[in-house]
Design an enzyme around this catalytic site. Structure first.
Site, PDB file in Angstrom:
ATOM      1  N   LYS A 116     -16.152  32.043   3.570  1.00  0.00           N
ATOM      2  CA  LYS A 116     -17.112  31.091   4.133  1.00  0.00           C
ATOM      3  C   LYS A 116     -16.639  29.683   3.810  1.00  0.00           C
ATOM      4  O   LYS A 116     -16.337  29.379   2.643  1.00  0.00           O
ATOM      5  CB  LYS A 116     -18.489  31.345   3.500  1.00  0.00           C
ATOM      6  CG  LYS A 116     -19.584  30.350   3.859  1.00  0.00           C
ATOM      7  CD  LYS A 116     -20.927  30.852   3.317  1.00  0.00           C
ATOM      8  CE  LYS A 116     -22.068  29.910   3.595  1.00  0.00           C
ATOM      9  NZ  LYS A 116     -22.119  28.750   2.703  1.00  0.00           N
TER      10      LYS A 116
ATOM     11  N   HIS B 158     -20.723  24.049   4.682  1.00  0.00           N
ATOM     12  CA  HIS B 158     -21.682  24.138   3.582  1.00  0.00           C
ATOM     13  C   HIS B 158     -22.938  23.323   3.896  1.00  0.00           C
ATOM     14  O   HIS B 158     -23.524  22.667   3.025  1.00  0.00           O
ATOM     15  CB  HIS B 158     -21.038  23.636   2.281  1.00  0.00           C
ATOM     16  CG  HIS B 158     -21.524  24.341   1.040  1.00  0.00           C
ATOM     17  ND1 HIS B 158     -20.819  25.328   0.423  1.00  0.00           N
ATOM     18  CD2 HIS B 158     -22.661  24.192   0.311  1.00  0.00           C
ATOM     19  CE1 HIS B 158     -21.494  25.745  -0.645  1.00  0.00           C
ATOM     20  NE2 HIS B 158     -22.622  25.075  -0.734  1.00  0.00           N
TER      21      HIS B 158
ATOM     22  N   THR C 253     -17.208  31.991  -0.974  1.00  0.00           N
ATOM     23  CA  THR C 253     -17.323  30.597  -0.522  1.00  0.00           C
ATOM     24  C   THR C 253     -16.112  29.810  -1.002  1.00  0.00           C
ATOM     25  O   THR C 253     -15.796  29.803  -2.200  1.00  0.00           O
ATOM     26  CB  THR C 253     -18.630  29.984  -1.056  1.00  0.00           C
ATOM     27  OG1 THR C 253     -19.722  30.737  -0.517  1.00  0.00           O
ATOM     28  CG2 THR C 253     -18.765  28.530  -0.647  1.00  0.00           C
TER      29      THR C 253
HETATM   30  C1  LIG Z   1     -30.440  24.155  -0.458  1.00  0.00           C
HETATM   31  C2  LIG Z   1     -29.111  24.757  -0.116  1.00  0.00           C
HETATM   32  C3  LIG Z   1     -28.444  25.529  -1.053  1.00  0.00           C
HETATM   33  C4  LIG Z   1     -27.213  26.123  -0.712  1.00  0.00           C
HETATM   34  N1  LIG Z   1     -26.602  26.949  -1.632  1.00  0.00           N
HETATM   35  C5  LIG Z   1     -25.475  27.616  -1.274  1.00  0.00           C
HETATM   36  C6  LIG Z   1     -24.888  28.573  -2.152  1.00  0.00           C
HETATM   37  O1  LIG Z   1     -25.379  28.833  -3.242  1.00  0.00           O
HETATM   38  N2  LIG Z   1     -23.753  29.192  -1.731  1.00  0.00           N
HETATM   39  C7  LIG Z   1     -23.182  28.954  -0.513  1.00  0.00           C
HETATM   40  O2  LIG Z   1     -22.157  29.538  -0.189  1.00  0.00           O
HETATM   41  N3  LIG Z   1     -23.738  28.072   0.344  1.00  0.00           N
HETATM   42  C8  LIG Z   1     -24.870  27.411   0.003  1.00  0.00           C
HETATM   43  N4  LIG Z   1     -25.445  26.546   0.890  1.00  0.00           N
HETATM   44  C9  LIG Z   1     -24.887  26.425   2.247  1.00  0.00           C
HETATM   45  C10 LIG Z   1     -25.546  27.450   3.176  1.00  0.00           C
HETATM   46  O3  LIG Z   1     -25.161  28.763   2.839  1.00  0.00           O
HETATM   47  C11 LIG Z   1     -25.176  27.213   4.656  1.00  0.00           C
HETATM   48  O4  LIG Z   1     -23.781  27.131   4.773  1.00  0.00           O
HETATM   49  C12 LIG Z   1     -25.835  25.963   5.234  1.00  0.00           C
HETATM   50  O5  LIG Z   1     -27.153  25.818   4.732  1.00  0.00           O
HETATM   51  C13 LIG Z   1     -25.856  26.029   6.757  1.00  0.00           C
HETATM   52  O6  LIG Z   1     -26.368  24.852   7.304  1.00  0.00           O
HETATM   53  P1  LIG Z   1     -27.910  24.679   7.764  1.00  0.00           P
HETATM   54  O7  LIG Z   1     -28.704  24.478   6.494  1.00  0.00           O
HETATM   55  O8  LIG Z   1     -27.878  23.450   8.604  1.00  0.00           O
HETATM   56  O9  LIG Z   1     -28.325  25.917   8.494  1.00  0.00           O
HETATM   57  C14 LIG Z   1     -26.653  25.911   0.558  1.00  0.00           C
HETATM   58  C15 LIG Z   1     -27.332  25.120   1.499  1.00  0.00           C
HETATM   59  C16 LIG Z   1     -28.552  24.556   1.183  1.00  0.00           C
HETATM   60  C17 LIG Z   1     -29.287  23.759   2.214  1.00  0.00           C
END
Ligand SMILES: Cc1cc2nc3c(=O)[nH]c(=O)nc-3n(C[C@H](O)[C@H](O)[C@H](O)COP(=O)(O)O)c2cc1C
Length: 401
Positions: A258, A282, A161
């Site tokens: 990512k 993200h 990421t």
């Molecule tokens: C509660 C939450 C925690 C997340 N934690 C991480 C993480 O630890 N690492 C990461 O690369 N992305 C993280 N993300 C981003 C997600 O991997 C992803 O990119 C994102 O949720 C996509 O959008 P969407 O929720 O609208 O589907 C997080 C997103 C949310 C909602």
């Protein structure tokens, strides 16, 4: 526990409402919220409405299946489960539960570095493929140790990421007292009542061991990183393009980045030898005001020119959304909140229902489009607003001419 079957749950929005009723405000908002004014958060979803379908009628082509491959891995659904830190807060053993349901649905689970469950346990919880998402929290040596464990446990790809050089300002988290609640001191008292308003969640949380450490972040000679340390730790461990060299050497398998939103970064990723790119902001939790991801996707796909696979995430709440992203060049998508709502609503049945909703939507949408299979989706099945056809670089050239 509320039912997650029809007629109660027809859409992902229904799962969101049930999650809101089961989870304390601080946990629900952690999932649901975005950065700053949440402009990009709203746009991530809304932008899908700008893209319209161009169906082929009277072709009787119901899709046989939804199978495709992602980096050579066969999946029965072109929807991967995105890495979500602290999923164990949403439901006991949350990461294991979600991984298991991903496997049952025939798709890939991507585990966050900031998981509450050890990566080995998550691997064992599913018969399906798992990938590991990398943050450098805890320092580079801790990351190296995490990479070695992920490789030994059988994770199939590493997802680095790029978009967290600092945590975004998530206003809801500040207002809900995340910092105070984690402090453990008297400052937490004003924020505690929200937990007692959700006794079922609280009981589940306490039975699962309460506030967890991060078992996948173990700096050499120390124990697992305590939950408290994360924000500061993120800031001290920014990933740069230079880091990809040692990460690739340590991992020695398929590597994805990512968080790419521009042609410039996409080309850089390709030139660094990356195997696939995830177009992502993200989930609108980092820099508010960036492009919604569906809008950034065509620019990245064009820049990459087929040299590597392009995945995307952000704002996907239905199978129709998935189809639009695939038509615009995504090999597959990742969903975050869509399954997090299911996990928070009801654990395993909630995640299973979220994936079932997306699967049923996909089959129906493909059938109504007259498209027989996932690999046959392409730009001819959608219309995009006229100004999308102008590349950003072309616009700049016009301005500078
Ligand atoms: C509660 C939450 C925690 C997340 N934690 C991480 C993480 O630890 N690492 C990461 O690369 N992305 C993280 N993300 C981003 C997600 O991997 C992803 O990119 C994102 O949720 C996509 O959008 P969407 O929720 O609208 O589907 C997080 C997103 C949310 C909602």
């Amino acid at each position: 526990m509320g039912s997650v079957t029809p007629p109660h749950v027809v859409t992902i929005g229904d799962l969101r409402r049930i999650a809101e009723r089961r989870l304390p405000r601080v946990v629900f908002d952690y999932i649901d919220g975005g950065a700053e004014r949440e402009v990009t958060l709203r746009e991530n979803c809304r932008i899908f409405d700008d893209v319209t379908f161009r169906p082929r009628q009277a072709v009787a082509a119901p899709p046989g299946d939804l199978a495709t491959t992602v980096l050579g891995t066969p999946v029965r659904l072109p929807v991967l489960l995105a890495p979500l830190g602290s999923s164990r807060m949403f439901y006991p053993r949350g990461e294991e539960v979600a991984a298991s349901e991903a496997g049952a649905a025939g798709t890939i689970y991507v585990l966050s570095t900031l998981s509450g469950c050890p990566l080995e346990d998550v691997r064992r919880a599913t018969a399906g493929p798992v990938w590991y998402q990398l943050y450098l929290v805890g320092g580079r040596d801790a990351a190296r140790a995490g990479i070695a464990r992920a490789r030994a446990a059988g994770y199939g790809a590493l997802v680095v990421t790029l978009d967290t050089p600092v945590a975004g300002l998530r206003v809801r988290d500040v207002r809900n007292g995340v910092k105070e609640l984690l402090s453990g001191g008297a400052a937490m008292l004003p924020f505690l009542p929200q937990l007692f308003l959700r006794p079922r969640w609280l009981l589940d949380f306490l039975r699962d061991g309460g506030l967890m450490d991060f078992p996948n972040v173990v700096p050499p000679g120390q124990g697992p990183l305590p939950y408290l340390d994360v924000t500061g730790a993120l800031e001290q461990t920014t990933v740069t393009w230079k880091d990809l060299g040692w990460i690739r050497d340590a991992w020695n398998g398929p590597l994805l980045v990512k968080g790419v939103l521009t042609a410039e970064d996409a080309r850089r990723a390709v030139s660094e030898g990356i195997d696939a790119i995830v177009v992502s902001n993200h989930g609108a939790r980092q820099l508010d005001g960036v492009s919604p991801t569906l809008r950034a996707l065509p620019e990245v796909v064009a820049a990459v020119g087929g040299r590597v696979e392009v995945l995307m995430d952000g704002g996907i709440r239905s199978g129709a959304d998935v189809v639009k992203a695939l038509c615009l060049g995504a090999r597959a998508v990742l969903v975050g909140r869509a399954y997090a709502y299911g996990l928070g609503a009801a654990g395993a049945p909630g995640v299973a229902r979220a994936l079932e909703i997306l699967r049923e939507d996909l089959v129906r949408t493909l059938t109504l489009l007259g498209c027989p299979s996932i690999p046959e989706l392409g730009p001819s099945y959608v219309d995009v607003p006229a100004d999308w056809r102008l590349r950003r670089q072309d616009n700049l050239a016009d301005v500078l001419a």
